[in-house]
Design a protein around this motif. Structure first.
Motif, PDB file in Angstrom:
ATOM      1  N   ASP A 309       1.248   8.717   5.498  1.00 40.80           N
ATOM      2  CA  ASP A 309       0.554   8.182   4.620  1.00 40.80           C
ATOM      3  C   ASP A 309       0.130   7.268   5.177  1.00 40.80           C
ATOM      4  O   ASP A 309      -0.984   7.170   4.202  1.00 40.80           O
ATOM      5  CB  ASP A 309       1.654   7.437   3.804  1.00 40.80           C
ATOM      6  CG  ASP A 309       3.098   6.684   4.446  1.00 40.80           C
ATOM      7  OD1 ASP A 309       3.359   7.380   5.229  1.00 40.80           O
ATOM      8  OD2 ASP A 309       2.347   5.575   4.207  1.00 40.80           O
ATOM      9  N   ARG A 311       0.560   3.545   4.818  1.00 46.33           N
ATOM     10  CA  ARG A 311       0.129   2.256   4.174  1.00 46.33           C
ATOM     11  C   ARG A 311       1.458   1.862   4.407  1.00 46.33           C
ATOM     12  O   ARG A 311       2.530   2.604   4.683  1.00 46.33           O
ATOM     13  CB  ARG A 311       0.253   2.951   2.952  1.00 46.33           C
ATOM     14  CG  ARG A 311      -0.636   4.811   2.342  1.00 46.33           C
ATOM     15  CD  ARG A 311      -2.540   3.474   3.085  1.00 46.33           C
ATOM     16  NE  ARG A 311      -2.492   2.639   1.951  1.00 46.33           N
ATOM     17  CZ  ARG A 311      -3.486   1.941   1.804  1.00 46.33           C
ATOM     18  NH1 ARG A 311      -4.578   1.989   3.228  1.00 46.33           N
ATOM     19  NH2 ARG A 311      -3.705   0.923   1.080  1.00 46.33           N
ATOM     20  N   VAL A 315       5.227   4.975  -1.608  1.00 46.86           N
ATOM     21  CA  VAL A 315       3.604   6.243  -1.946  1.00 46.86           C
ATOM     22  C   VAL A 315       4.684   7.263  -2.408  1.00 46.86           C
ATOM     23  O   VAL A 315       5.660   8.128  -2.522  1.00 46.86           O
ATOM     24  CB  VAL A 315       3.372   6.453  -0.090  1.00 46.86           C
ATOM     25  CG1 VAL A 315       2.873   5.298  -0.047  1.00 46.86           C
ATOM     26  CG2 VAL A 315       4.303   7.571   0.293  1.00 46.86           C
ATOM     27  N   THR A 316       3.778   7.785  -3.585  1.00 42.29           N
ATOM     28  CA  THR A 316       3.854   9.091  -4.800  1.00 42.29           C
ATOM     29  C   THR A 316       3.046   9.580  -4.348  1.00 42.29           C
ATOM     30  O   THR A 316       1.617   9.747  -3.803  1.00 42.29           O
ATOM     31  CB  THR A 316       3.598   8.146  -5.559  1.00 42.29           C
ATOM     32  OG1 THR A 316       4.511   8.026  -6.178  1.00 42.29           O
ATOM     33  CG2 THR A 316       3.718   9.796  -6.857  1.00 42.29           C
ATOM     34  N   THR A 321       8.114  10.327  -5.727  1.00 41.28           N
ATOM     35  CA  THR A 321       7.784   8.808  -5.285  1.00 41.28           C
ATOM     36  C   THR A 321       8.381   8.814  -3.877  1.00 41.28           C
ATOM     37  O   THR A 321      10.096   9.932  -3.935  1.00 41.28           O
ATOM     38  CB  THR A 321       7.973   8.049  -5.635  1.00 41.28           C
ATOM     39  OG1 THR A 321       7.096   8.332  -7.548  1.00 41.28           O
ATOM     40  CG2 THR A 321       8.102   6.438  -5.444  1.00 41.28           C
ATOM     41  N   GLY A 325       7.978   5.851   2.205  1.00 37.23           N
ATOM     42  CA  GLY A 325       7.103   6.277   2.201  1.00 37.23           C
ATOM     43  C   GLY A 325       7.393   8.090   2.733  1.00 37.23           C
ATOM     44  O   GLY A 325       8.153   7.834   3.101  1.00 37.23           O
ATOM     45  N   LEU A 682      -2.393  11.168  -2.030  1.00 40.88           N
ATOM     46  CA  LEU A 682      -1.564  10.192  -1.811  1.00 40.88           C
ATOM     47  C   LEU A 682      -2.000   8.744  -3.021  1.00 40.88           C
ATOM     48  O   LEU A 682      -2.926   7.838  -3.509  1.00 40.88           O
ATOM     49  CB  LEU A 682      -2.374   9.617  -0.900  1.00 40.88           C
ATOM     50  CG  LEU A 682      -0.815   8.598  -0.205  1.00 40.88           C
ATOM     51  CD1 LEU A 682       0.355   9.482   0.443  1.00 40.88           C
ATOM     52  CD2 LEU A 682      -1.595   8.600   1.226  1.00 40.88           C
ATOM     53  N   GLU A 683      -0.523   8.345  -3.697  1.00 39.04           N
ATOM     54  CA  GLU A 683      -0.605   7.595  -3.952  1.00 39.04           C
ATOM     55  C   GLU A 683       0.031   5.922  -3.969  1.00 39.04           C
ATOM     56  O   GLU A 683       1.073   6.541  -3.377  1.00 39.04           O
ATOM     57  CB  GLU A 683      -0.491   7.084  -6.450  1.00 39.04           C
ATOM     58  CG  GLU A 683      -1.939   8.438  -6.520  1.00 39.04           C
ATOM     59  CD  GLU A 683      -2.759   7.532  -6.964  1.00 39.04           C
ATOM     60  OE1 GLU A 683      -3.074   6.101  -7.445  1.00 39.04           O
ATOM     61  OE2 GLU A 683      -3.616   7.971  -7.005  1.00 39.04           O
TER      62      GLU A 683
END
Length: 707
Positions: A309, A311, A315-316, A321, A325, A682-683
């Motif tokens: 990810d 990030r 993350v979703t 979810t 990550g 990716l959220e």
């Protein structure tokens, strides 16, 4: 000896002269003047290698117009493009990378540290007739320094920014008048240059340890046996990848504010170890005929772990979810290969000159794709590839008249490839496939040499890269489980000349290349290869080397390569509502193939008091690079400047240097949301693109001692 003698061996007369025949290469299986070979070749002797500071494959390629490299994800993953012919991840390469006359079996081995080199030759265009199924783009040929009869050596210690330390040494140790030993080693340690803003630390640091032993034994007046044993061990940061919505915010242009630092919360790591051994026999058989035989093996393992990810925080993805990550993701690789080649070579001085040979290679490659939380408790799979290759080849050159030479070469390659997918815990086989890839590869050339300082030539050649196996197809994207071989057909015409008594060397070449079944890699949770039916490539190259007098020298080159996709309709990998299911990519640029690569340098060598001074300033320019076939994510053109100043006092040499002097930043690789569904969904805060930035300015100083 190709191009130049070893570090302590005497320089042969041909390498010390300044006329147009002074540079010697082995591109056609025998020692010849560079100016006489009907191919485009960039050659560096040992003096060039040291003056330019060529220590990695990246350095070599940056100094060679028409060639481009991406080091991606981890130290072993790389993509090399020559004249628009690009390698692709986890598949057969598009170039041959040869060390001491032995072709390396897998691109994972290409980025092992290059050190104690005697010469480098980069051949451009299809070279399959002599070098085989992976030479559709060209050849990178490295020769390490051989053991010599005189005791002595060289040692170097260097320091640079990023708290970087380097140490290199090589020692000749003659054991008798007929047996010589050379030991060489290289060490590099750095804290790194790229900062992860979330972790608050440098994440691209690494340590590299390398050792090599070379033994040379004269078995008789006509036979020499050479043995080489090497070891490398590396560990450090990996997958230091940045992410942001470059497509939405910047139109895919990776420059300026788009080049954010990494912000992931999982630190990627990589470690790899390599052992290699090689034996070479060179024998004079009488009447000028020679036998060359070499055999070797490589044993390589790499551990690699990252996040997907890039990030921080939960993350979703696709509505699920992941609190920690998408990490850890592991992709370890294991390689073992056995290679052997034998060549019978005729005398060099006859009107007819020929060679014939056989090549054998066995490759065993295992790669595990452990996608961690994305497996949802399922078992990770290991891909086990077994490849058995045989190549039969011959070449003959004939002087039609004293000034005109015709050369014909032919090679047959057969690659018997098998692959199976195995559960890493259960050992259960889920997929089993096999296929034979084979091709006859001819090459024809005609060379006109009215003098030793002028060659005009025309060459035509066919090259191919073996196909392979994709993971099992899954909806909604449809693709073939087996992708076919990639074939290149190329013609080239050029001129090479030496002027002003050999003080100026100039070469110019134009080429046309047609692809069939260009292998383009796309990511759908794994590497998938789509075959593009046709790609058209054409271009021009020029190279210049001029002795300006008073110790000044100018060298450089430029390559213009236009590589464009023919008629091609491809499935949309990330179809959104209202978007077409099929994309028309006709006319797009091929990935990782800039239209322009240019470099040039001004150097000066002379005495200043008791010191011998060598000064060099060089520049390199790369035009726009598109990272994927949709041409959305791209790096605009950039120019870098390197410098080096060295002073030699007796046995000591002191130098200071800088690479990317003006600290230019650019992206060296990227994956886009329009090609990778995971990034699109990716959220929070998505969609995202992912990319890797370059390491910025590097500078340092060093001291060397010859003894």
């Amino acid at each position: 000896m190709p191009v130049a003698a070893g570090l302590l061996a005497p320089v042969p007369a041909s390498a010390a002269e300044t006329d147009g025949t002074s540079i010697i290469v082995t591109a056609r299986g025998r020692a010849e003047a560079l100016i006489a070979v009907p191919d485009t070749i960039t050659a560096f002797d040992r003096q060039d290698i040291m003056a330019r500071g060529l220590q990695t494959v990246d350095d070599i390629i940056a100094a060679t117009p028409g060639v481009f490299i991406i080091n991606d994800q981890d130290p072993g993953t790389n993509l090399i493009s020559i004249r628009g012919v690009s390698t692709n991840r986890n598949q057969v390469p598009s170039i041959v990378y040869s060390v001491d006359g032995m072709a390396l079996a897998d691109p994972e081995l290409f980025t092992l540290r290059a050190y104690d080199l005697a010469s480098i030759e980069v051949l451009k265009g299809p070279q399959g007739a002599l070098f085989g199924r992976s030479a559709s783009g060209g050849v990178v040929n490295l020769t390490t320094v051989d053991a010599g009869p005189e005791a002595g050596g060289e040692a170097r210690l260097g320091i640079g920014n990023g708290f970087t330390w380097t140490a290199d040494a090589a020692v000749n140790a003659p054991l008798s008048s007929k047996v010589q030993l050379r030991l060489a080693g290289s060490f590099r340690d750095t804290d790194g240059f790229i900062t992860n803003s979330f972790l608050g630390k440098k994440v691209d640091g690494f340590t590299s340890r390398n050792l090599r032993a070379r033994l040379r034994a004269e078995l008789s007046e006509a036979s020499v046996l050479k043995l080489r044993l090497g070891w490398a061990d590396e560990d450090g940061g990996a997958a230091y990848i940045s992410s942001s919505n470059v497509t939405g915010l910047f139109g895919g242009r990776l420059a300026g504010k788009a080049l954010a630092n990494p912000v992931g919360d999982f630190e990627g790591r990589s470690s790899r170890e390599w052992w290699g051994a090689q034996a070479t026999l060179e024998s004079e058989l009488g009447n000028g005929m020679r036998l060359f035989w070499t055999a070797g093996l490589d044993d390589y393992s790499k551990d690699f772990v990252e996040e997907l990810d890039f990030r921080n925080g939960p993350v979703t993805v696709f509505g699920t979810t992941f609190p920690q990550g998408l990490a850890p993701i592991a992709q370890p690789v294991g390689i073992r290969d056995y290679t052997s080649e034998a060549r019978l070579i005729s005398a060099d001085d006859g009107r007819l000159r020929w060679l014939a040979g056989i090549f054998l290679q066995r490759l065993e490659r295992d790669r595990t794709d452990d996608f961690g939380p994305l497996l949802f408790g399922a078992e990770a799979q290991r891909s086990e590839t077994r490849s058995s290759q045989i190549g039969l080849f011959a070449q003959a050159s004939y002087d039609l008249v004293p000034t005109v030479e015709a050369t014909a070469a032919l090679r047959y390659d057969r690659d018997d490839r098998k692959e199976r997918s195995v559960g890493v815990n259960s050992g259960a086989v889920s997929v089993r496939r096999e296929h034979v890839f084979e091709k006859v590869q001819p090459k024809l050339s005609l060379a006109w040499r009215p003098s030793a300082n002028l060659t005009a030539y025309a060459t035509g050649a066919i090259g191919f890269k073996a196909g392979g196996f994709n993971p099992a197809p899954f909806p909604p994207v449809d693709y073939q489980a087996l992708f076919p071989s990639e074939t290149t057909r190329s013609v080239e015409a050029g001129i090479k000349t030496a002027l002003a008594g050999g003080r100026v060397r100039l070469s110019l070449a134009g080429f046309l290349t047609d692809y069939e079944n260009f292998q383009n890699t796309v990511f759908f949770g794994n590497s998938i290869v789509f075959s593009v039916p046709r790609v058209d490539v054409h271009g021009l190259e020029v190279a210049l080397d001029a002795d300006l007098g008073a110790g000044f020298r100018l060298d450089g080159g430029a390559a213009w390569t236009e590589s464009r996709i023919g008629r091609y309709l491809a499935p949309n990998p990330t179809p959104e509502e209202g978007e077409p299911a099929v994309l028309d990519l006709s006319g797009n640029r091929t990935p990782n193939a800039p239209d322009w690569t240019v470099n040039g340098a001004l150097s000066w060598q002379g005495d200043l008091g008791a010191a011998r001074i060598n000064a060099r300033i060089s520049m390199a320019h790369v035009s726009r690079v598109d990272f994927e076939i949709d041409n959305i994510l791209h790096s605009p053109g950039y120019t870098t400047v390197d410098t080096r100043l060295a002073a030699t006092l007796g046995q000591w040499t002191f130098d200071i240097w800088a690479k990317n002097l003006f600290d230019r930043r650019w992206a060296i690789s990227a994956f886009g949301q329009q090609q990778l569904p995971l990034l699109l969904s990716l959220e929070p805060g998505g969609p995202f693109d992912s990319f890797t930035i370059n390491s910025g300015r590097q500078f340092g100083a060093g001291a060397s001692l010859r003894f």
